[in-house]
Motif scaffolding. Structure first.
Motif, PDB file in Angstrom:
ATOM      1  N   GLU A   1       3.867   7.539   1.608  1.00  0.00           N
ATOM      2  CA  GLU A   1       4.898   6.519   1.736  1.00  0.00           C
ATOM      3  C   GLU A   1       6.124   6.871   0.895  1.00  0.00           C
ATOM      4  O   GLU A   1       7.254   6.643   1.311  1.00  0.00           O
ATOM      5  CB  GLU A   1       4.347   5.141   1.326  1.00  0.00           C
TER       6      GLU A   1
ATOM      7  N   ILE B   1       0.862  -1.168   0.000  1.00  0.00           N
ATOM      8  CA  ILE B   1       0.000   0.000   0.000  1.00  0.00           C
ATOM      9  C   ILE B   1       0.900   1.219   0.000  1.00  0.00           C
ATOM     10  O   ILE B   1       1.470   1.570   1.029  1.00  0.00           O
ATOM     11  CB  ILE B   1      -0.865   0.034   1.262  1.00  0.00           C
ATOM     12  N   ILE B   2       1.063   1.836  -1.144  1.00  0.00           N
ATOM     13  CA  ILE B   2       1.996   2.944  -1.189  1.00  0.00           C
ATOM     14  C   ILE B   2       1.397   4.140  -1.902  1.00  0.00           C
ATOM     15  O   ILE B   2       0.992   4.058  -3.054  1.00  0.00           O
ATOM     16  CB  ILE B   2       3.311   2.514  -1.872  1.00  0.00           C
ATOM     17  N   GLY B   3       1.301   5.231  -1.157  1.00  0.00           N
ATOM     18  CA  GLY B   3       0.801   6.469  -1.731  1.00  0.00           C
ATOM     19  C   GLY B   3       1.895   7.520  -1.646  1.00  0.00           C
ATOM     20  O   GLY B   3       3.059   7.199  -1.415  1.00  0.00           O
TER      21      GLY B   3
END
Ligand SMILES: Nc1ncnc2c1ncn2[C@@H]1O[C@H](COP(=O)(O)OP(=O)(O)OP(=O)(O)O)[C@@H](O)[C@H]1O
Ligand SMILES: [Mg+2]
Lengths: 377, 295
Positions: free
Chosen positions: A30, A25-27
């Motif tokens: 992150e 989960i990388i936005g």
């Protein structure tokens, strides 16, 4: 070391994307964490520390911790090798450009996402050494395929809505109108040209769309997807009004109306100061109902709310706003990025209050969701 | 905490044995001011990190133990009704309007401040341990998430209270229930597993410097093998330490079957587990014996 650093931040962003393809989960947050964490390291730190730092900020579950070093090795070892050979070959060295990541990168991603990822591929290959492309091509292909698909489905959806519009045209008898259905049938026009033509003709169709998108912190990962979705929607469909909210509601229609998506996004970012702050869904919806619904919503309007419903605002206000919205609109559709998760239950009081007034409640966080949504509309 | 090296040092000075990965996460969470989410089986040193951190920073540890049915009130504040009533009684004679009286009794000094409110109203940044968050329900979790991003709470009768200092937050979970994605993303994450033989030995020797070396390594090998069995409640480091302490107090310098059988209750609490262990004791013992020969 400096040379290494420049390509480092560029590669870091690509590494983040690579992880994203593997269920990380990388936005934006992150990505920023990853950059920040590396700034905490110094010359004394080893390659192992580099890996540990990224692991510390990018893993959010036990499974990810277990899988991280595999991903890390397959990605960075290649780049490491590539860089080493690049550094040896002095002629290939180019002046170092200072990188501005965050917004620039964000816009770039958004743009490449939207336009089928062509430029992206160039940049990506450029950061690898030509000798080592092989092991990374699968990544590039995979990404390009993913992104192109998203793009395609947004277009299909726009087309479907456009088709509704075109049907209305065929019923008019005025001669200055183009019979789009005819054109379609004859396949004279390419899709893109058709859209352009439609944009040039007067928009007489009755269908309208309102998009209200949550950009609070809990939605960070999805908001870029949603923003792109909104932009795409708006470029092809004029009777649309777009709003975003976190702690307040903002109309972003005029921002999205730029021809250039870069400018659009810049402006939205500028306007939404509370970008990724807390959430106030019920207040934001109330503002919408009070200030905008009269003007923008009628029985021919599709209203989309894009939010995870993660808020504990006032349930009564929420219910009241939702009820009004539902009554006024043609259909009230809630797209929820969390709903795809089998363990997820709509239990925040805002969602519970909203539930009875939602006509369609659909999961929405990836291409498949987009597809099935398009099929329903 | 200036670097990973110094973080490792600081942890070691407080008797916490950590590998580089843990030190890295602790260091980065501290530098980038992010909560640390720690998951792992029971008794592997999750809670201990928070305790040690408070010592390192020479600050208070405020602990919020979570449990099923935990309410905001128990976490944030409750009105001290008795004090309010008393105060109303005492001012009965004074001619005050109803609203004046209301403002009087709904002020901060009539609050019982619970852990979360205490933590954000401290002068100096404290360590806030939110222990076993997985036991609390999702409602509480999402409330917590809000607090962790806004650092303020609102009390209807008083208004907003903003944090005077941002606590260093440690959240632990035994994964009774999966925590939400949103919460995870807010935090940096550490998974602590059962320790390796070397790590456990270091912990034991650190906590019990006087312990016989052979005994200590036998204990740790035994524990490692024991955890390989199919047990309901695998023993953690806490059990290892209990056991080691008991054996040292009995002046035992090496393990044998008899001693192990007699003291199995220190490491296993469940009778079924005890039976399982008893049945594989000779096998377990063979493996432990190897170490003895090596020494
Ligand atoms: N790495 C370590 N260094 C020093 N002591 C440790 C370490 N790991 C565990 N311990 C010791 O083990 C005991 C149990 O640790 P702790 O209470 O932190 O476990 P826990 O992971 O929080 O367990 P639970 O899930 O049951 O709450 C503590 O007394 C602590 O001193
Ligand atoms: Mg604990």
């Amino acid at each position: 070391m400096l040379d290494r650093k420049t390509s480092l931040s560029a590669n870091l962003i690509h590494f983040c994307r690579y992880l994203r393809l593997h269920d990380f989960i990388i936005g934006i947050q992150e990505e920023q964490d990853a950059l920040a964490s590396l700034q905490m390291l110094s010359a004394v730190n080893t390659y192992e520390d580099f890996q540990l730092a990224l692991r510390a900020v990018l893993c959010k579950t036990h499974k990810q911790v277990q899988e991280f070093s595999g991903h890390f090795n397959s990605y960075w070892k290649d780049i490491q090798k590539a860089l080493d050979s690049k550094l040896k070959d002095k002629q290939e060295e180019k002046p170092v450009q200072k990188e501005q990541v965050s917004t620039a990168q964000y816009i770039h991603e958004l743009k490449s996402w939207l336009y089928g990822n062509n430029q992206d591929e160039e940049i990506e290959t450029a950061t690898y050494s030509n000798q080592n492309v092989q092991s990374t091509t699968s990544l590039i292909e995979l990404q390009a395929r993913d992104l192109a698909e998203i793009n395609r489905w947004i277009k299909v959806m726009i087309q479907r809505i456009a088709n509704k519009r075109s049907r209305r045209y065929t019923t008019t008898h005025r001669k200055d109108k183009i019979d789009l259905q005819y054109s379609l049938r004859k396949n004279i026009l390419q899709y893109d040209e058709m859209i352009q033509l439609m944009q040039k003709t007067k928009k007489k169709n009755q269908l309208k769309v309102v998009l209200i998108c949550d950009v609070s912190r809990s939605m960070e990962l999805y908001s870029r997807f949603f923003l792109q979705f909104m932009y795409a929607f708006q470029t092809a469909f004029s009777r649309i009004h777009s709003f975003v909210f976190s702690t307040e509601l903002y109309s972003i229609s005029s921002e999205l109306n730029h021809n250039d998506i870069n400018q659009s996004v810049e402006q939205v970012l500028h306007k939404v100061k509370h970008w990724s702050g807390g959430t106030r869904i019920s207040e934001s919806l109330q503002t919408f109902v009070e200030d905008y619904a009269q003007k923008h919503v009628d029985r021919k309007t599709l209203v989309f709310i894009l939010s995870d419903g993660w808020d504990h605002g006032d349930a009564a206000t929420m219910a009241e706003s939702m009820q009004k919205l539902q009554r006024k609109s043609m259909r009230l559709i809630w797209l929820n990025p969390l709903a795809a998760n089998p363990n997820w239950k709509p239990e925040t009081n805002c969602l519970v209050a909203a539930k009875p007034y939602i006509d369609e409640f659909l999961p929405f966080n990836n291409i498949n969701d987009l597809k099935s949504m398009v099929k329903r509309i | 905490m200036k670097s990973i090296e110094s973080t490792l040092d600081d942890l070691a000075k407080q008797g916490y044995i950590a590998d580089r990965a843990i030190a890295m996460s602790v260091y980065l969470a501290n530098e980038l001011q992010r909560p640390l989410l720690i998951e792992g089986p029971p008794g592997v040193g999750k809670t201990e990190i928070a305790k040690v951190l408070a010592k390192i920073h020479n600050t208070d540890l405020i602990r919020m133990q979570c449990y099923e049915g935990l309410h905001m009130e128990q976490a944030l504040y409750e009105w001290n009704y008795q004090k309010q009533l008393l105060s109303l009684k005492m001012t009965e004679q004074e001619k005050k309007s109803l609203s004046e009286k209301e403002t009087m009794i709904y002020s901060r000094k009539f609050l019982f401040e619970r852990p979360l409110l205490q933590a954000i109203s401290a002068e100096k940044s404290v360590v806030l341990l939110i222990d076993e968050l997985d036991r609390a329900d999702e409602e509480f979790e999402s409330f917590l998430l809000e607090l962790l991003s806004d650092w303020q709470i609102s009390i209807p009768e008083i208004g907003k209270i903003e944090a005077t200092s941002i606590p260093k937050v440690i959240i632990t979970s035994n994964r009774v229930r999966e925590l939400s994605e949103a919460l995870r993303r807010r935090c940096f994450y550490i998974w602590i597993d059962y320790p390796s033989f070397e790590k456990e030995l270091e912990i034991v020797q650190n906590k019990l410097p006087e312990i016989d070396k052979t005994l200590a390594s036998q204990i740790c090998v035994f524990m490692k093998e024991l955890r390989q069995l199919k047990l309901d409640k695998k023993p953690g480091v806490a059990e290892t330490l209990d056991w080691a302490m008991a054996l040292a107090a009995l002046h035992i310098d090496h393990l044998d079957t008899k001693i192990v059988e007699e003291t199995l209750g220190f490491i296993l609490k469940d009778w079924k587990d005890i039976r399982t262990a008893q049945m594989s004791l000779s096998e377990l013992f063979e493996k432990t014996g190897v170490i003895q020969k090596l020494n």
